[in-house]
Scaffold this motif. Structure first.
Motif, mmCIF file in Angstrom:
data_model
loop_
_atom_site.group_PDB
_atom_site.id
_atom_site.type_symbol
_atom_site.label_atom_id
_atom_site.label_comp_id
_atom_site.label_asym_id
_atom_site.label_seq_id
_atom_site.Cartn_x
_atom_site.Cartn_y
_atom_site.Cartn_z
ATOM 1 N N LYS A 91 48.600 -52.972 23.331
ATOM 2 C CA LYS A 91 49.370 -54.306 23.476
ATOM 3 C C LYS A 91 48.828 -55.132 24.295
ATOM 4 N N GLU A 92 48.287 -54.709 25.298
ATOM 5 C CA GLU A 92 48.180 -55.593 26.453
ATOM 6 C C GLU A 92 46.310 -55.813 26.139
ATOM 7 N N GLY A 93 45.700 -55.167 25.382
ATOM 8 C CA GLY A 93 44.265 -55.699 24.937
ATOM 9 C C GLY A 93 43.556 -54.844 26.050
ATOM 10 N N TYR A 94 43.920 -53.746 26.246
ATOM 11 C CA TYR A 94 43.075 -52.655 27.096
ATOM 12 C C TYR A 94 42.514 -51.636 26.529
ATOM 13 N N THR A 305 55.228 -46.602 31.440
ATOM 14 C CA THR A 305 55.382 -47.268 32.639
ATOM 15 C C THR A 305 54.521 -47.152 33.654
ATOM 16 N N ALA A 306 53.747 -46.208 33.697
ATOM 17 C CA ALA A 306 52.429 -46.195 34.693
ATOM 18 C C ALA A 306 51.532 -47.106 34.133
ATOM 19 N N ALA A 307 51.226 -47.202 33.080
ATOM 20 C CA ALA A 307 50.336 -48.118 32.486
ATOM 21 C C ALA A 307 50.743 -49.665 32.687
ATOM 22 N N LYS A 308 52.167 -49.928 32.309
ATOM 23 C CA LYS A 308 52.485 -51.199 32.754
ATOM 24 C C LYS A 308 52.281 -51.662 34.116
ATOM 25 N N LEU A 309 52.595 -50.714 35.106
ATOM 26 C CA LEU A 309 52.816 -50.806 36.517
ATOM 27 C C LEU A 309 51.242 -51.094 36.894
ATOM 28 N N LEU A 310 50.027 -50.559 36.125
ATOM 29 C CA LEU A 310 48.999 -50.648 36.469
ATOM 30 C C LEU A 310 48.256 -51.827 35.907
ATOM 31 N N ILE A 311 48.532 -52.141 34.835
ATOM 32 C CA ILE A 311 48.127 -53.472 34.324
ATOM 33 C C ILE A 311 48.881 -54.795 35.066
ATOM 34 N N ASP A 312 50.079 -54.416 35.435
ATOM 35 C CA ASP A 312 50.694 -55.667 36.409
ATOM 36 C C ASP A 312 49.851 -55.847 37.362
ATOM 37 N N GLN A 313 49.401 -54.684 38.345
ATOM 38 C CA GLN A 313 48.830 -54.696 39.436
ATOM 39 C C GLN A 313 47.255 -55.538 39.283
ATOM 40 N N ILE A 314 46.669 -54.957 38.243
ATOM 41 C CA ILE A 314 45.332 -55.778 37.642
ATOM 42 C C ILE A 314 45.661 -57.220 37.622
ATOM 43 N N GLU B 103 49.113 -43.438 12.180
ATOM 44 C CA GLU B 103 48.931 -43.366 10.554
ATOM 45 C C GLU B 103 49.117 -44.807 10.112
ATOM 46 N N SER B 104 48.846 -45.572 10.779
ATOM 47 C CA SER B 104 48.880 -47.156 10.225
ATOM 48 C C SER B 104 47.399 -47.724 9.744
ATOM 49 N N TYR B 105 47.377 -48.011 8.386
ATOM 50 C CA TYR B 105 46.107 -48.534 8.183
ATOM 51 C C TYR B 105 45.707 -49.680 8.718
ATOM 52 N N ASN B 106 46.504 -50.821 9.079
ATOM 53 C CA ASN B 106 46.418 -51.800 9.739
ATOM 54 C C ASN B 106 45.804 -51.727 11.091
ATOM 55 N N ARG B 107 46.416 -50.661 11.781
ATOM 56 C CA ARG B 107 46.163 -50.345 13.310
ATOM 57 C C ARG B 107 44.753 -49.708 13.126
ATOM 58 N N GLU B 108 44.445 -48.960 12.056
ATOM 59 C CA GLU B 108 43.084 -48.613 12.012
ATOM 60 C C GLU B 108 41.909 -49.493 11.868
ATOM 61 N N ILE B 109 42.191 -50.510 11.060
ATOM 62 C CA ILE B 109 41.188 -51.507 10.908
ATOM 63 C C ILE B 109 41.159 -52.203 12.294
ATOM 64 N N ASN B 110 42.291 -52.400 12.988
ATOM 65 C CA ASN B 110 42.388 -53.141 14.265
ATOM 66 C C ASN B 110 41.398 -52.335 15.355
ATOM 67 N N SER B 111 41.557 -51.015 15.281
ATOM 68 C CA SER B 111 40.811 -50.030 16.301
ATOM 69 C C SER B 111 39.417 -50.176 15.808
ATOM 70 N N VAL B 112 39.141 -50.157 14.834
ATOM 71 C CA VAL B 112 37.500 -50.090 14.464
ATOM 72 C C VAL B 112 36.973 -51.598 14.876
ATOM 73 N N ASN B 113 37.720 -52.484 14.855
ATOM 74 C CA ASN B 113 37.276 -53.878 15.339
ATOM 75 C C ASN B 113 37.082 -54.016 16.634
ATOM 76 N N THR B 114 38.299 -53.364 17.560
ATOM 77 C CA THR B 114 38.159 -53.388 18.945
ATOM 78 C C THR B 114 37.064 -52.496 19.443
ATOM 79 N N LEU B 115 37.131 -51.341 18.852
ATOM 80 C CA LEU B 115 35.886 -50.566 19.398
ATOM 81 C C LEU B 115 34.606 -51.334 19.180
#
Lengths: 342, 342
Positions: A91-94, A305-314, B103-115
């Motif tokens: 969600k946060e683009g990481y 929670t851990a991920a949120k805290l980390l990303i906040d910190q970053i 198990e979401s197709y859209n998310r899969e597309i998204n993952s491919v693009n991000t990677l």
DNA sequence: TTAACCTATGCAATCGATTGCGGTTTCGAT
DNA sequence: ATCGAAACCGCAATCGATTGCATAGGTTAA
């Protein structure tokens, strides 16, 4: 490299403009004519342009990647933690780079180095059982490198951490059994050298005390291995000697299921004759018969929670200093059939 | 960026040489005096120099990173696969970026693009149940981008894949039930768009045919979701209508356990009245009562194999073309109590 | 003595994207 | 007709490491 991904230069060349213009057009900077913007964006789409994250990382000195160091991937709890981390990160683009240590200290050191070389923006860590020396983490923390620890913590590290409230979870579980009418409650304890085992035992004792139930040391049985087999054999033996047992609180679900098996084998009805509560809410707990009551420590939430805290910190470490603290997640009692006498 | 990691420039400046010299000295290139090499290496060590992997990736157009796309992380099979992948990747000096699609197709597309944007050198993929269109993969394959599929494959994709021998596993499971004396065997099938579902069904059918047992279409029941709940409800209903059922072969362990629950609820003894075999050997399978017979597919080996194949492809794709093939891993039958009538 | 050669090192381009600082047009106003 | 200011856009440096090519200085052989 790749399959000749289109770059900004390619677009620039094709349109006979400079790469600066393309870059600005793509980001809707002012000072670029609508005409140019339109042309650039269209071509970018047509060429399936994707900004090169590596180039961006280098330029911005930020990789938008976090490293996760865990003892094992194949472990219900840890895999749920990873899942929570991944959700938030996504969600946060990481991106999430995973590294498992297999409980090896050397491998942990190695992982830290590799991840740092990869320029991760921060680290989420659950260290190994072997780890007693924390220099490799403290070095980084001193230099303000963002790290958040989860599940396993140490007084030797002064960093933000996320853990579960083992005491309160055990207290709730024991109290629940008491409310079902149990007074002779066995506690199958975990290895006494682990902090979590101590906390869970303390919760059990406190609940008994607060409810005016005398403590019987014989009812506290340590199961160091924590396997189903171990508690099955132990309880088979124990329940033959002590017919008065009406409840069992195990410090983990595997032990609980072993005890359940032993009880069933001895012809004791679960839950009517013996109520059982476990700890952790492993996946199988809801699948056995009867479904096991247990204390849920949501790995998913811990990961989130851990991920949120980390990303906040970053994100904010340049704006203000970081004050380490420990987030204690509530453990909730999940009542299923195995403990419901009423 | 980070905590002011030392760079080649820092070393160069401190030693009053050029960065080229430092770079070459560190890699023991010829044409650098031993004296300089020594000085550079010592300072590098003292400054805790770590080559910036991002800069290297950009320069070499190779990130030494592979992307893993899976439906779920919290899944016994997939987590073991990831573990196998991670082991191999670590040994070969690759990082693993994880992306779960839920198990979401859209998310899969998204993952491919991000990677892809992250410039991964290759992809390990197990696509979602929703995925019916494979353009996003075929586009890449056509451009020779390295991808290895595992567990879930499709005839619409012509790429290297690693799967278990679902046919043979299902065949063995069904034959085992037949040997226990069953003739009315239900098959709880998986979603029909997954090849594994088809193969398992085929194995089931073949075993029946080879043993001269007539095929009853009514006994083939699709459970698209594959949850315990689903098969529990389905079988509860079905077994009320069909009292003659004596065996169940489910295409996954969850479905098998749901069926077991339904049978027990209807007062049928497992295994004496109804024998049950699952597929996958999830962790809980040995923990339920009675322990579930199942077909074991080693996720760890699948992960290892897939990762090896992918890394081979990445390393050698410039030397010779890639000929896609399918690696079929053997599946072994694990006989436990749930199917043993004798 | 001088051309030929070797050793040790530096320069500058490169990977892809960003961005401060200028530089050209173009157009309107005086 | 001339000046000024928007409006648009390009140059070049930068991030960190690599590498082909050039070069300074020293040595050797003719």
């Amino acid at each position: 490299m790749k399959i000749g991904q289109a770059t900004i230069k390619d677009i620039a060349k094709a349109l006979n403009v400079s790469s600066s213009t393309v870059s600005r057009a793509l980001k809707d900077y002012p000072g670029i004519s609508d005409e140019t913007k339109k042309a650039v964006k269209e071509l970018a789409k047509k060429m399936n342009y994707r900004p090169n994250a590596v180039a961006l990382s280098l330029r911005k000195s930020k990789s938008n990647t976090i490293g996760v160091i865990i003892p094992e991937i194949v472990h219900f709890f840890f895999s749920t933690v990873i899942s929570g981390i991944e959700e938030v990160a996504f969600k946060e683009g990481y991106n999430v780079i995973l590294s498992q240590t297999n409980e090896s200290y050397n491998r942990e050191i190695n992982s830290v180095n590799t991840l740092l070389a990869s320029q991760v923006d921060g680290l989420l860590v659950s260290f190994t059982k072997e780890t007693n020396d924390f220099e490799h983490f403290n070095d980084l923390l001193e230099r303000n490198f963002p790290i958040v620890f989860f599940d396993r913590i140490s007084e030797k590290i002064n960093a933000t951490s996320v853990i579960v409230n083992d005491f309160s979870g055990a207290y709730k579980a024991t109290e629940h059994l008491i409310q079902q009418g149990d007074t002779k409650i066995v506690h199958l304890a975990g290895p006494s050298n682990l902090l979590i085992s101590k906390k869970r035992l303390e919760g059990y004792l406190a609940a008994l005390r607060d409810n005016g139930i005398p403590i019987d040391d014989q009812l506290i049985i340590e199961c160091p291995k924590g396997t189903q087999e171990e508690s099955y054999l132990t309880m088979l033996d124990f329940m033959r000697k002590r017919q008065d047992i009406t409840g069992i609180f195990a410090s983990n679900d595997l032990a609980a299921s072993g005890a359940m098996k032993a009880a069933q084998e001895l012809g004791k009805q679960v839950p009517s004759e013996i109520g059982i509560v476990g700890f952790s809410n492993w996946q199988f707990s809801s699948l056995i018969n009867p479904p096991l009551s247990t204390v849920e420590q949501s790995g998913f939430k811990i990961g989130e929670t851990a991920a949120k805290l980390l990303i906040d910190q970053i994100n904010f470490m340049n704006e203000h200093p970081v004050y380490p603290f420990t987030e204690i997640m509530d453990a909730t009692l999940l009542v299923r059939a195995s403990s419901l006498k009423k």
